[in-house]
Design an enzyme around this catalytic site. Structure first.
Site, PDB file in Angstrom:
ATOM      1  N   ILE A   1     -19.442 -36.361  24.617  1.00 20.20           N
ATOM      2  CA  ILE A   1     -20.613 -35.496  24.436  1.00 20.20           C
ATOM      3  C   ILE A   1     -21.693 -36.145  23.585  1.00 20.20           C
ATOM      4  O   ILE A   1     -22.881 -35.859  23.768  1.00 20.20           O
ATOM      5  CB  ILE A   1     -20.210 -34.144  23.827  1.00 20.20           C
ATOM      6  CG1 ILE A   1     -19.574 -34.322  22.438  1.00 20.20           C
ATOM      7  CG2 ILE A   1     -19.273 -33.380  24.762  1.00 20.20           C
ATOM      8  CD1 ILE A   1     -19.363 -33.020  21.683  1.00 20.20           C
TER       9      ILE A   1
ATOM     10  N   CYS B   1      -9.663 -34.404  30.258  1.00 19.31           N
ATOM     11  CA  CYS B   1     -10.375 -35.330  29.373  1.00 19.31           C
ATOM     12  C   CYS B   1      -9.632 -35.273  28.044  1.00 19.31           C
ATOM     13  O   CYS B   1      -8.433 -35.517  27.989  1.00 19.31           O
ATOM     14  CB  CYS B   1     -11.852 -34.976  29.263  1.00 19.31           C
ATOM     15  SG  CYS B   1     -12.220 -33.225  28.994  1.00 19.31           S
ATOM     16  N   SER B   2     -10.307 -34.904  26.965  1.00 19.99           N
ATOM     17  CA  SER B   2      -9.598 -34.727  25.696  1.00 19.99           C
ATOM     18  C   SER B   2      -9.108 -33.289  25.563  1.00 19.99           C
ATOM     19  O   SER B   2      -7.912 -33.027  25.531  1.00 19.99           O
ATOM     20  CB  SER B   2     -10.502 -35.111  24.519  1.00 19.99           C
ATOM     21  OG  SER B   2     -10.826 -36.488  24.564  1.00 19.99           O
TER      22      SER B   2
ATOM     23  N   ASP C   1     -15.024 -29.867  28.878  1.00 21.74           N
ATOM     24  CA  ASP C   1     -16.332 -30.475  29.138  1.00 21.74           C
ATOM     25  C   ASP C   1     -16.313 -31.296  30.429  1.00 21.74           C
ATOM     26  O   ASP C   1     -16.662 -30.805  31.492  1.00 21.74           O
ATOM     27  CB  ASP C   1     -16.759 -31.341  27.950  1.00 21.74           C
ATOM     28  CG  ASP C   1     -17.116 -30.521  26.726  1.00 21.74           C
ATOM     29  OD1 ASP C   1     -17.791 -29.494  26.883  1.00 21.74           O
ATOM     30  OD2 ASP C   1     -16.719 -30.903  25.607  1.00 21.74           O
ATOM     31  N   ARG C   2     -15.890 -32.547  30.330  1.00 18.34           N
ATOM     32  CA  ARG C   2     -15.851 -33.417  31.508  1.00 18.34           C
ATOM     33  C   ARG C   2     -14.902 -32.881  32.580  1.00 18.34           C
ATOM     34  O   ARG C   2     -15.162 -33.027  33.779  1.00 18.34           O
ATOM     35  CB  ARG C   2     -15.439 -34.833  31.081  1.00 18.34           C
ATOM     36  CG  ARG C   2     -16.513 -35.568  30.316  1.00 18.34           C
ATOM     37  CD  ARG C   2     -15.993 -36.804  29.614  1.00 18.34           C
ATOM     38  NE  ARG C   2     -15.256 -36.482  28.403  1.00 18.34           N
ATOM     39  CZ  ARG C   2     -14.880 -37.381  27.488  1.00 18.34           C
ATOM     40  NH1 ARG C   2     -15.188 -38.656  27.671  1.00 18.34           N
ATOM     41  NH2 ARG C   2     -14.218 -37.015  26.411  1.00 18.34           N
TER      42      ARG C   2
ATOM     43  N   ARG D   1     -22.204 -25.918  22.550  1.00 17.92           N
ATOM     44  CA  ARG D   1     -22.929 -26.982  23.253  1.00 17.92           C
ATOM     45  C   ARG D   1     -24.427 -26.697  23.346  1.00 17.92           C
ATOM     46  O   ARG D   1     -25.245 -27.611  23.331  1.00 17.92           O
ATOM     47  CB  ARG D   1     -22.356 -27.162  24.666  1.00 17.92           C
ATOM     48  CG  ARG D   1     -20.898 -27.633  24.697  1.00 17.92           C
ATOM     49  CD  ARG D   1     -20.751 -29.059  24.191  1.00 17.92           C
ATOM     50  NE  ARG D   1     -19.342 -29.461  24.184  1.00 17.92           N
ATOM     51  CZ  ARG D   1     -18.587 -29.499  23.097  1.00 17.92           C
ATOM     52  NH1 ARG D   1     -19.105 -29.190  21.914  1.00 17.92           N
ATOM     53  NH2 ARG D   1     -17.320 -29.884  23.162  1.00 17.92           N
TER      54      ARG D   1
END
Length: 643
Positions: free
Chosen positions: A356, A417-418, A422-423, A463
């Site tokens: 991000i 992702c983590s 998000d992704r 965000r």
């Protein structure tokens, strides 16, 4: 340390009940305007503000007189729940495109509104306060030079708005204080405007998405997958939805052990299943392997169950959205990635999408080169230096690989992702858009956003920073903007495959920031439930679905059974001028292109109708001629000669 993700202060003051309006929303009329896409207000002024002393006038004259009064008004049209907080006359807007213009600046609890009567038609600038990122004072009381004393608002939608005040007028301080108060209500323990706005629409957008109906549409539950209510109270995972789809042979008790091995408890759960091959897309967060390489038998068994649910393949692909170096670095924080030794028949693929912070910096660089002025001589090199299109390419390419494995390879995939909000959301939703034509309809796309982004806990509040003055917050990032940009890129490559148009996508982005609707507030389904958003706010889908004709692509042809494979190369991607450079009048078309499409299609329909009428007329004439030719009066009896 983890930042608090609470949104309890978003609606700290319960909104008072207001008379509902059945009028649809409408944008303020503007010509020389940098108007953002706002909802419409059919009621420009209250009835009390119009004199009724001349009621004996004819209706036409009264309407003409009242419309002239409205044109001369400097106050903004007000939405239900909106009221004026401050007004300053003799303010100059420093327009970077058309020069300085003097007028009246108004601050309401929803918008910043500037109107100048110096031009014909009047110049109007209308921006929601939610789009403001920060407010800065320009110059001091002793500043010399024209327009050197005033305010500048830096916006989340690429714009900077600069206003000059007269030092002797003392209006700057008042406007500044009210902007800081109402543009950042969360920082001032005030409710966001969404809790004050009480427009009524024919459809309740909060009821659009029903997870049970959506899973049923996909054929769930079936013999391999079941719906569990283990997270009904959000105790398994507070950022996941209440209903989850998991492998049928994994009991709830084992789900708890799997959750303890996944970051934030975000276990692999089903997003989409192929109607024929039964290959699936499941999403989750990273495994907590750490530097010591910890393993979890329950997690390994769980992924094996996902693979076994698909009889078409004896392999499973794990798509890790991160660059491999970042995934390795996460081991030091207790995270990491799946080892192919531990997860048999699994292949791990890194998609190299950055985090991000990289994306936020990329957007900052993009803003520098597109607003207010564009340097023509170095445009391509400047655009390349932002890496924005490169990031868009990597996201699209990752989603394309996922879709291809599911469709062509008939192989199930796991995406993470983590933390998986998000992704991961970008990849799963884009892959589903490529695979499933339902999501390419207007309502289907709304369901996709509700499901993959909102219910699965993309942190919109953090965000975007709704109502928060901390503009330098490291949690802010244009993750959802990138997703919409990728969707727009797909609509460019497949112009007839999507029911919605560009205006639909821009409207979603504008109301991502506006705080007019409750749709994008909070960080999770649990928080939205605590805030009681469906009862206290209006859904964006209520507005959009009340006027679908504005958002419909006239070229749409149903391709429900077609899988889209967009070309994810730099040669086929382009900067979305209609969004990023829309404020520059030199860069946008004279009229929205979808309006021109509508006109051409209407003309085609008109011509087709004429052709059909002419064909019927010719057919009727032909039939009439045949009947006359075969009638007794015209009939000639053949003479038979006897030999």
């Amino acid at each position: 340390m983890e930042k608090s993700s609470s949104c309890e202060s978003l609606g700290s003051q319960p909104a008072a009940a207001r008379p509902p309006s059945v009028d649809s929303l409408s944008s303020a009329s503007t010509s020389h305007s940098e108007n953002s896409v706002h909802t419409k207000s059919a009621s420009v002024v209250s009835s009390d503000s119009i004199s009724t002393s001349a009621d004996n006038f004819s209706p036409d004259l009264r309407v003409l007189r009242e419309s002239n009064k409205l044109a001369e008004m400097e106050e903004p049209p007000l939405l239900p729940g909106e009221n004026i907080k401050d007004m300053a006359k003799d303010v100059t807007y420093i327009c970077p495109f058309t020069g300085a213009v003097r007028g009246t600046l108004t601050v309401t609890n929803y918008r910043l509104y500037f109107k100048s009567m110096e031009r014909d038609p009047p110049f109007v600038l209308d921006a929601s306060l939610g789009v403001i990122n920060r407010v800065e004072k320009i110059g001091g009381a002793s500043s010399r030079g024209e327009n050197s004393y005033g305010l500048e608002t830096v916006c989340k939608d690429i714009r900077n708005l600069r206003f000059a005040h007269k030092p002797e007028g003392r209006t700057r301080r008042s406007i500044f204080e009210n902007l800081m108060k109402y543009a950042f209500p969360v920082s001032n323990n005030l409710p966001l405007f969404a809790f004050e706005y009480k427009e009524v629409f024919p459809e309740n957008g909060w009821k659009l998405y029903d997870p049970l109906l959506e899973y049923r549409r996909q054929g769930i539950p079936n013999e391999s997958w079941r719906i569990t209510k283990i997270n009904e109270r959000y105790e398994l995972c507070d950022t996941y939805p209440a209903l989850l789809v998991v492998p049928a042979n994994i009991p709830d008790e084992e789900l708890k052990r799997v959750a303890s091995f996944r970051s934030r408890g975000r276990i692999p759960v089903l997003s989409w299943i192929h109607p024929e091959s039964q290959a699936t897309i499941t999403r989750c967060s990273q495994p907590m392997v750490g530097v010591s390489g910890k393993r979890s038998k329950e997690d390994e068994k769980y992924l094996q169950a996902i693979m076994d649910s698909n009889a078409q393949s004896h392999k499973i692909f794990i798509f890790d959205a991160r660059p491999s170096v970042n995934a390795v670095a996460n081991k030091a924080k207790g995270g990491g990635y799946e080892s192919e030794d531990a997860y048999q028949n699994a292949e791990l693929v890194f998609l190299d999408i950055h985090n991000i912070h990289v994306m936020r910096e990329s957007l900052r660089k993009l803003k520098e080169i597109v607003y207010p002025n564009i340097e023509e001589t170095h445009w391509l090199s400047n655009l390349e230096s932002t890496h924005w299109l490169e990031h868009i390419k990597l996201i699209l390419a990752g989603a394309l690989r996922i879709a291809d494995k599911v469709e062509s390879g008939k192989t199930s995939v796991v995406v993470h992702c983590s933390d998986g909000w998000d992704r991961t959301a970008q990849l799963t939703s884009l892959a589903m858009l490529m695979l499933d034509g339902y999501y390419r309809t207007i309502r289907g796309f709304e369901v996709l956003v509700e499901k993959e982004w909102l219910s699965f806990g993309h942190r919109f509040q953090l965000r975007v920073g709704h109502g928060d003055k901390n503009h330098a917050d490291a949690d802010r990032s244009p993750v959802f903007l990138q997703f919409i940009d990728c969707v727009w890129q797909m609509t460019r490559q497949f112009p007839t495959a999507f029911e919605f148009n560009e205006y639909f996508l821009i409207t979603i982005l504008d109301h991502l920031y506006s705080c007019l609707f409750g749709t994008f507030l909070c960080n999770s389904e649990q928080q939205r439930g605590k805030e009681n958003l469906p009862k206290r706010t209006v859904s964006l889908w209520s507005y959009i679905n009340s006027q679908l004709e504005d958002f419909t692509n006239p070229l749409y042809g149903s391709y429900s059974n077609h899988v889209l494979y967009p070309v994810a190369s730099m040669r086929h991607l382009e900067l979305w001028v209609g969004y990023y450079i829309r404020w520059n009048p030199r860069m946008k078309p004279q009229e929205p292109i979808h309006n021109r499409y509508k006109e051409l299609l209407a003309k085609r329909a008109e011509l087709q109708k004429k052709v059909e009428e002419l064909q019927r007329e010719i057919s009727n004439r032909s039939t009439s001629s045949s009947e006359r030719a075969s009638s007794p009066a015209q009939c000639v009896t053949p003479v038979q000669t006897v030999v």
